[in-house]
Each structure stands twice: as C-alpha cells, then as structure tokens.
Design an enzyme around this catalytic site. Structure first.
Site, mmCIF file in Angstrom:
data_model
loop_
_atom_site.group_PDB
_atom_site.id
_atom_site.type_symbol
_atom_site.label_atom_id
_atom_site.label_comp_id
_atom_site.label_asym_id
_atom_site.label_seq_id
_atom_site.Cartn_x
_atom_site.Cartn_y
_atom_site.Cartn_z
ATOM 1 N N ASP A 79 -2.591 -15.859 21.982
ATOM 2 C CA ASP A 79 -2.227 -15.983 20.566
ATOM 3 C C ASP A 79 -2.414 -17.459 20.218
ATOM 4 O O ASP A 79 -2.203 -18.342 21.063
ATOM 5 C CB ASP A 79 -0.757 -15.564 20.357
ATOM 6 N N ASP A 83 -7.640 -5.135 8.398
ATOM 7 C CA ASP A 83 -7.259 -3.875 7.733
ATOM 8 C C ASP A 83 -7.165 -4.029 6.230
ATOM 9 O O ASP A 83 -6.454 -3.288 5.569
ATOM 10 C CB ASP A 83 -5.937 -3.344 8.326
ATOM 11 N N GLU A 142 0.821 -1.210 0.000
ATOM 12 C CA GLU A 142 0.000 0.000 0.000
ATOM 13 C C GLU A 142 0.859 1.265 0.000
ATOM 14 O O GLU A 142 1.936 1.289 0.607
ATOM 15 C CB GLU A 142 -0.883 0.019 1.254
ATOM 16 N N LYS A 192 -10.220 -9.376 5.259
ATOM 17 C CA LYS A 192 -9.338 -9.637 6.421
ATOM 18 C C LYS A 192 -9.935 -8.902 7.628
ATOM 19 O O LYS A 192 -9.709 -7.710 7.810
ATOM 20 C CB LYS A 192 -7.926 -9.144 6.111
ATOM 21 N N ALA A 247 4.398 -8.841 16.349
ATOM 22 C CA ALA A 247 5.293 -7.679 16.336
ATOM 23 C C ALA A 247 4.666 -6.422 16.939
ATOM 24 O O ALA A 247 5.353 -5.633 17.594
ATOM 25 C CB ALA A 247 5.736 -7.402 14.891
ATOM 26 N N THR A 273 -4.304 -9.495 15.395
ATOM 27 C CA THR A 273 -3.940 -10.766 14.773
ATOM 28 C C THR A 273 -3.656 -10.543 13.291
ATOM 29 O O THR A 273 -4.077 -9.541 12.719
ATOM 30 C CB THR A 273 -5.080 -11.793 14.917
#
Ligand code: NAD
Length: 349
Positions: free
Chosen positions: A173, A239, A68, A243, A151, A213
């Site tokens: 997670d 995002d 992007e 998704k 991250a 996630t």
C-alpha cells in the site's frame, strides 16, 4: 394517548440488521464460513442471471466521490443498495465505502429486511473475487499479491484462502501504516503475510493479484511489464468513470471477464479501451456457456466493479440467517383499515 395505539402487525415491522448484529452474526457463523456460503450464494444467483432485471447502477458523481443506487429483481424478490465511494474520506477518519440496503417481496412491495451493508459489501466483494478466482485462476494458485491494504483487504485475502486455497499474501500500500495493519490482522488469522515496499516487490511470484486501491483518477497500480504469464488479476478498485488501476496496455494482453457489461464499460478498467474490446460476463463461464481460462500462460482479468445481483445474493443470504431476536423497525405505516391512513394519524393525536 400513545400507549393506547394499536401495535403494527408483524408484517409491518421490518427486520433490521445493525452493524452490531452483523458482527454478531459473523462471529456466530465464522467469517470464513460466511465467505464460503456467500460465494456459493452469489454463484447460484449468477447461474440464474437471465432471470434478473438488470440495469447499470444509478450514480451521482461529485469531484471527490460518488453515491450510487443498485437495484435488481428476480421477479419474486427485489433488492437495492445505497453505497458511496469517497477515497478522500479516510483522511477525515471516515470510511471510503459505506452502504445500507433493502430486500423486499415483489408480491406486496413490502420490505423483508433492512440492513447495514458496509460489512456486507466487503464480504460480498471478497466472495465475488473468490468466485472469479476459482473460475479463472490456475488451480494450483497459492500466492496472492494484495495491492491496496485498506478496509476491503483482509476480507479479500480470507475469501481467497477459504475458497481458493491461497496460503501466502504479499502486501503493498502507498501508506505503510495500512500494510502494517493488514499484515497484523492476516497473521492473527493464520495467513503468511509479507509486507512489501513496492507493487513490483509484492507481485513477485504471485499467482493471483488483487488490486483494491482507492484513488479517484486513472492510476497505474499495475504497469504492463510488471505482470507475467499465467497470472489471474482481480481489479476491484477501479469502479467509476475516471477511476482505474491498470495500464491500458495490460488489457491488450489479458482475457477479460466482467459482471454486467453495460455497467463495466462505463465504470471498469475497460472504460480505457475501445468499445469493441472483447469481454465475457462471468456468469457465462459459471454456466459453461463461455470458456474461462484456456491456457496456463494466459493472463485472466476479472474487471470487478460490483453489481446489484451480488447485493441481492448477500441480502438473501442474510435473510436466511436472521434469528427471532433480530430487531424490527416500525418503518411501514400500518393502519387497521388500509385506506384510513388519515384516521390512523388522527387517532394518534
Ligand atoms: P480504503 O480507502 O479503506 O483503502 C484503499 C487503500 O488503497 C488505502 O490504504 C490507500 O492508501 C491505498 N492506495 C491508494 N492508492 C494506492 C496505490 N496507487 N497503490 C497502492 N495502494 C494505494 O478503501 P476500501 O474500502 O478498501 O476500497 C478499496 C477500493 O475498492 C475503493 O476504490 C472502492 O471504491 C473499491 N470497492 C470496489 C468494490 C467492488 O465491488 N468492485 C466494492 C467495494 C469497494
């Protein structure tokens, strides 16, 4: 001979913040101070929202990821970020999200700064979550559930501690190794971190839930019946088209806040609901033009996808932190006579 060439003028040598320099800057300022500063900077830019040129980011999709470009300008400065999102990258030892970007002066079009933005994106995304949480969560919120411990995770938790007073983080997670890493890092930073073995367990007693996630599908990280009254959610991992992280039914119980509605309609959680579903842009809450939370039992949702003004704010903040030792790149051609670009090449023979 090359050594006889005139040196580029100072204006043509562009300050360059490498990953190493970014890390040194963060250690000099202190990570949480930087997050507090960035939150203030993003808030200040959001308060000037109508002044900015705004466009949904330009996305090149592939089946496994997206690249992007994110541009904006306030008429005085221009910024853009190049960023990717490839959830499968970590399996090859690569990061899901990497980025770099440019801040430029509108008056000349010359760049003021070229910077790494992988770290800067983690910082500004965390600062934006903190800004939304401070504006929308119950003021007594102290417990954060953090789902997705990759991250972005530690930055999210530390920004919410520094800006909102969160003191306990409940982690989950699908990869227990990611949760162990995150718990270890957060405990070393002095946070109470509790590793949980399901999303349901993680959100027990949480006042704020942040989902970060990475999975390129319509995932259901939070089901409707998991989320109780009064919770604030930062959903930042959904995002991209196709998704998302939240069950659509949860959206019908939540009051939803977004960055830039035209972009979020395509990329955010709200891509799953009808176009008429009501949303409020966060800047309007910050300027007092729209209400934020109106009742303690309300579920507030910040459907964060990341918007160019956050990167503009982050690059502007970074520009103010530059010291005289910052590296400079010979990236803009600088002929003595601006119209003799050809002559400059020939003299370099
Ligand atoms: P990452 O790959 O480092 O970490 C993602 C983690 O999510 C992994 O540890 C993975 O095991 C976990 N996960 C995947 N599915 C899960 C599930 N159903 N339940 C619990 N955990 C699950 O990625 P990252 O850099 O931390 O980024 C996280 C997400 O945030 C990505 O989707 C990225 O695109 C998004 N992101 C958004 C913004 C923004 O501005 N909104 C900015 C940066 C990143």
């Amino acid at each position: 001979m090359m050594r006889d060439l005139p040196q580029p003028s100072a204006q043509a040598l562009v300050p360059f913040v490498s990953v190493a320099e970014m890390m040194a800057t963060l250690h000099r300022i202190g990570l949480e101070s930087a997050l507090v500063d960035l939150t203030a900077r993003i808030e200040a830019e959001f308060r000037r929202w109508p002044l900015f040129d705004k466009t949904p980011r330009v996305a090149a999709h592939s089946p496994i990821g997206v690249i992007e470009l994110m541009p904006t300008s306030d008429g005085s400065r221009y910024a853009f970020k190049y960023v990717n999102g490839h959830p499968g990258n970590t399996r090859a030892g690569l990061q899901t999200v990497t980025a770099f970007g440019v801040l430029a002066e509108v008056a000349t079009g010359y760049p003021l700064l070229i910077s790494e933005m992988t770290l800067l994106t983690a910082l500004r995304t965390a600062a934006t979550s903190a800004l939304a949480t401070r504006a929308l969560a119950r003021p007594d919120a102290r417990v954060l559930a953090l789902i997705g411990n990759g991250a972005q995770a530690e930055f999210q938790a530390l920004a919410l501690r520094a800006v909102c007073g969160i003191d306990q983080v409940r982690l989950y997670d699908t990869d227990p190794g990611a949760t162990r890493k995150c718990a270890r890092n957060l405990r070393a930073a002095g946070l109470q971190a509790i590793a949980c073995d399901s999303a349901e367990a993680a959100i027990q007693g949480a006042d704020v839930i942040t989902t970060c996630t990475a999975d390129k599908r319509n995932a259901t990280v939070l089901h409707d019946n998991m989320v109780g009254a009064g919770v604030h959610i930062n959903a930042i991992g959904g995002d991209c088209p196709g998704k998302t992280e939240l069950a659509p039914a949860l959206l019908s119980r939540a009051t939803t806040f977004v960055e830039y509605e035209p972009q979020t309609r395509v990329e955010g959680e709200i891509q799953q609901v009808a176009p008429g579903y009501p949303v409020t842009e966060l800047w309007q809450v910050l300027t007092g033009e729209a209400a934020g939370r109106t009742a303690s039992g309300q579920i507030t949702l910040f459907d964060g996808v990341g918007f160019a003004i956050e990167d503009f704010a982050a690059l502007g903040w970074l520009y103010d932190q530059l010291d005289p030792g910052t590296a400079r790149l010979d990236v803009i051609a600088d002929p003595d006579d601006p119209r003799d670009l050809y002559g400059m090449v020939m003299r370099a023979r």
